[in-house]
Design a protein around this motif. Structure first.
Motif, short mmCIF file in Angstrom:
data_model
loop_
_atom_site.label_atom_id
_atom_site.label_comp_id
_atom_site.label_asym_id
_atom_site.label_seq_id
_atom_site.Cartn_x
_atom_site.Cartn_y
_atom_site.Cartn_z
N UNK A 83 0.83 -1.20 0.00
CA UNK A 83 0.00 0.00 0.00
C UNK A 83 0.87 1.26 0.00
N UNK A 84 0.24 2.41 -0.13
CA UNK A 84 0.97 3.67 -0.06
C UNK A 84 1.49 3.89 1.36
N UNK A 85 2.58 4.61 1.48
CA UNK A 85 3.20 4.84 2.76
C UNK A 85 2.27 5.61 3.69
N UNK A 86 2.30 5.25 4.96
CA UNK A 86 1.51 5.94 5.97
C UNK A 86 1.94 7.40 6.07
N UNK A 87 0.98 8.30 6.25
CA UNK A 87 1.27 9.74 6.26
C UNK A 87 2.22 10.12 7.40
N UNK A 114 14.53 3.54 12.78
CA UNK A 114 13.45 3.78 13.75
C UNK A 114 12.09 3.38 13.19
N UNK A 115 11.83 3.71 11.95
CA UNK A 115 10.52 3.42 11.37
C UNK A 115 10.35 1.92 11.11
N UNK A 116 11.39 1.27 10.58
CA UNK A 116 11.27 -0.15 10.24
C UNK A 116 11.43 -1.05 11.47
N UNK A 117 12.06 -0.52 12.53
CA UNK A 117 12.39 -1.30 13.73
C UNK A 117 13.30 -2.46 13.39
N UNK A 118 14.14 -2.25 12.40
CA UNK A 118 15.10 -3.25 11.96
C UNK A 118 16.46 -2.58 11.81
N UNK A 154 7.93 -2.63 5.26
CA UNK A 154 9.35 -2.36 5.00
C UNK A 154 9.56 -1.93 3.55
N UNK A 155 8.90 -2.59 2.62
CA UNK A 155 9.07 -2.25 1.20
C UNK A 155 8.62 -0.83 0.92
N UNK A 156 7.47 -0.43 1.45
CA UNK A 156 6.99 0.92 1.13
C UNK A 156 7.86 1.99 1.80
N UNK A 157 8.37 1.73 3.00
CA UNK A 157 9.24 2.70 3.66
C UNK A 157 10.58 2.82 2.95
N UNK A 158 11.16 1.69 2.58
CA UNK A 158 12.45 1.70 1.86
C UNK A 158 12.30 2.42 0.52
N UNK A 159 11.23 2.14 -0.19
CA UNK A 159 11.02 2.76 -1.49
C UNK A 159 10.86 4.27 -1.37
N UNK A 160 10.07 4.72 -0.38
CA UNK A 160 9.87 6.16 -0.21
C UNK A 160 11.15 6.85 0.23
N UNK A 161 11.89 6.23 1.13
CA UNK A 161 13.15 6.80 1.60
C UNK A 161 14.13 6.98 0.45
#
Length: 357
Positions: free
Chosen positions: A86-90, A123-127, A338-345
């Motif tokens: 899905x799209x990244x959380x706001x 911090x966001x991924x907790x990884x 993780x995929x959506x956060x990595x992609x947006x970053x």
């Protein structure tokens, strides 16, 4: 071997097993699925489906209990054919934007941006998050400056695309003046600006061969002789930014001393870490592009120290140069998030660093 095509019922059950295991870190049984998910199937039917999935190698039974856990093959089928990103959380989006924007607004060094990216991604991924700067040897040389430390010792500062900077101290066997340094700096910037460091290293002698003999010849010769180190790649330690170790060591997968030792060994070997992430895995004829996400699971990772991990990586770009960022965590990770956060970053990092120009 290609994955066999699963039925819709098998796909649903496999997806539930993986999603439930990600949350609980405990084997998932048929009774749990029947009670908590409205599949319209009996406990016995779900048990039969799980038995078929186990026979096909997608899930396994770690103990004598009725619960099952995903295998590497099951995770691979899930990320390739089941999960929907899905799209990244706001809120997550704003945290990334805010951290990177503050570095850009304050005009800090590119290393500050990369470190900020690693920290917020962890911090966001907790990884465990890893960011690798682009290879300087492929970066475009913008300008060079020299600072006198003494009459026979100078510091050379190379500015490479988007504020990437490399410094090196040169020991000279001659004495030079400030005027001679200024002559050489002007000449080098005229002749070398716009070339990659690789191009400079391989052709600097030819490009400077016709210079006047009285143009600080001794210093110019010293620069040519030192080109191999002066215009070489930055050391691995200067290219690698990591954060999030505190999150990963608290995962249930690392509650055994041997697992923790393996994790520490992996983190200490910076050379292997960079090598692991710089293999794009897509073949020379299919280079990585913006938005490409690579997920390697368990033994798909070539390094034995990463066999218990999933690595989610993607490139970011600064001009024609490419860096990498990645999240490393247990195979039991929230893949969609993780995929959506990595992609947006990656997109934000490309934009932020490019705007430094």
């Amino acid at each position: 071997m290609k994955n066999k095509e699963l039925t819709q019922r098998e796909r649903e059950v496999l997806g539930i097993v993986i999603q439930s295991y990600v949350v609980s870190a405990s084997p998932v049984g048929s009774r749990f699925i029947a009670r908590n998910f409205n599949l319209g199937l009996s406990d016995a039917t779900i048990r039969n489906v799980m038995a078929d999935l186990e026979d096909a190698g997608y899930i396994s039974q770690p103990h004598t209990s009725a619960g099952r856990v995903p295998t590497d093959k099951g995770y691979r089928y899930y990320v390739d054919l089941i999960m929907r990103v899905q799209r990244i959380d706001e809120v997550e989006k704003q945290r990334i934007d805010r951290n990177l924007r503050s570095c850009a607004t304050e005009r800090r060094d590119s290393s500050d941006v990369l470190l900020a990216a690693a920290k917020v991604l962890g911090r966001i991924s907790r990884q465990l998050s890893v960011v690798i700067s682009p290879r300087l040897s492929l970066g475009v040389f913008e300008r060079l400056d020299m600072m006198m430390l003494s009459s026979s010792r100078i510091m050379v500062v190379l500015s490479i695309q988007s504020l990437f900077v490399k410094t090196i101290v040169m020991e000279l066997d001659i004495e030079v003046s400030r005027g001679q340094i200024d002559q050489v700096v002007e000449l080098l910037n005229q002749r070398l600006s716009g070339l990659t460091l690789d191009e400079i290293r391989s052709s600097i002698g030819r490009r400077l061969a016709d210079c006047d003999a009285d143009t600080a010849k001794g210093l110019l010769d010293a620069v040519v002789r030192s080109a191999g180190s002066l215009f070489d790649e930055a050391p691995v330690l200067e290219r690698l930014y990591m954060s999030g170790t505190e999150y990963i060591v608290n995962q249930p997968e690392f509650d055994q001393p041997q697992k923790v030792r393996d994790l520490v060994c992996m983190l200490e070997d910076k050379q292997k870490m960079v090598g692991l992430l710089e293999r794009d895995g897509l073949g020379a004829q299919d280079p990585l592009r913006e938005g490409d996400i690579r997920i390697t699971i368990g033994k798909e990772n070539q390094a034995s120290t990463v066999e218990d991990f999933t690595v989610v990586s993607t490139p970011y770009f600064v001009g024609d140069t490419m860096g990498k960022l990645a999240v490393l965590g247990p195979k039991r990770m929230d893949y969609e998030r993780v995929v959506r956060v990595v992609n947006y970053m990656a997109g934000c990092l490309s934009t932020t660093l490019t705007e430094f120009n």
